[in-house]
Design an enzyme around this catalytic site. Structure first.
Site, mmCIF file in Angstrom:
data_model
loop_
_atom_site.group_PDB
_atom_site.id
_atom_site.type_symbol
_atom_site.label_atom_id
_atom_site.label_comp_id
_atom_site.label_asym_id
_atom_site.label_seq_id
_atom_site.Cartn_x
_atom_site.Cartn_y
_atom_site.Cartn_z
ATOM 1 N N ASN A 193 84.510 125.656 -25.723
ATOM 2 C CA ASN A 193 85.209 126.947 -25.696
ATOM 3 C C ASN A 193 86.352 126.973 -26.702
ATOM 4 O OD1 ASN A 193 83.887 128.685 -23.928
ATOM 5 N ND2 ASN A 193 85.004 127.967 -22.150
ATOM 6 N N ASP A 222 78.305 119.845 -13.754
ATOM 7 C CA ASP A 222 79.103 120.593 -14.716
ATOM 8 C C ASP A 222 78.822 120.060 -16.101
ATOM 9 O OD1 ASP A 222 80.823 118.412 -15.167
ATOM 10 O OD2 ASP A 222 82.621 119.493 -14.662
ATOM 11 N N ASP A 264 82.278 125.935 -15.416
ATOM 12 C CA ASP A 264 81.018 125.422 -15.957
ATOM 13 C C ASP A 264 80.265 124.603 -14.914
ATOM 14 O OD1 ASP A 264 82.986 123.433 -15.995
ATOM 15 O OD2 ASP A 264 82.010 122.344 -17.608
#
Length: 142
Positions: A20, A12, A55
């Site tokens: 974000n 990840d 992710d």
């Protein structure tokens, strides 16, 4: 079933939530796309790449033992670190935490296999955070 080597890696992206939050979900989506493209260009034609969630990405590596899978994960980590995405006239650099496992006789199904690689990835993530909090350490270790 066929007694052939099979490994898996899961990774990840570090600080993806912060990316974000700062740059917005469109930039986050662009980053996921860029990482997926980099992975697809990097892995072999018969390896299987999928987005596992958020992710997280999962890659199945047929005909690959644990030592080779670890080597591939290190190289892919460097490949991802070479990825930059431009957002709001700023370059965003990426890093990722990897977990790697190989199929062993005690793993009877894919759910267990994926759970083991997920656990390995989170262990790597915990180790990285512990290293980053060390006041004697100046930069994170991959």
């Amino acid at each position: 079933r066929f007694n052939r080597p099979l490994s898996a890696m899961m990774f990840d992206l570090d600080y993806f939530k912060e990316i974000n939050d700062v740059y917005g979900h469109l930039v986050g989506d662009q980053i996921l796309y860029e990482v997926a493209c980099r992975c697809k260009d990097f892995i072999r034609e018969f390896d299987i790449l999928g987005r596992y969630g958020g992710d997280e990405f999962l890659i199945l590596l047929p005909e690959t033992d644990l030592s080779d899978a670890r080597r591939i994960a290190r190289r892919l980590s460097q490949h991802i670190a070479a990825t930059t995405v431009t957002a709001n006239k700023k370059l965003i650099s990426l890093t990722a935490c990897f977990g790697v496992v190989s199929l062993t006789p005690d793993i009877m199904d894919m759910i267990t296999f994926v759970d083991r690689v997920d656990t390995a990835m989170y262990a790597a993530k915990r180790r990285r955070k512990k290293i980053q909090k060390d006041p004697n350490r100046t930069r994170p270790i991959n």
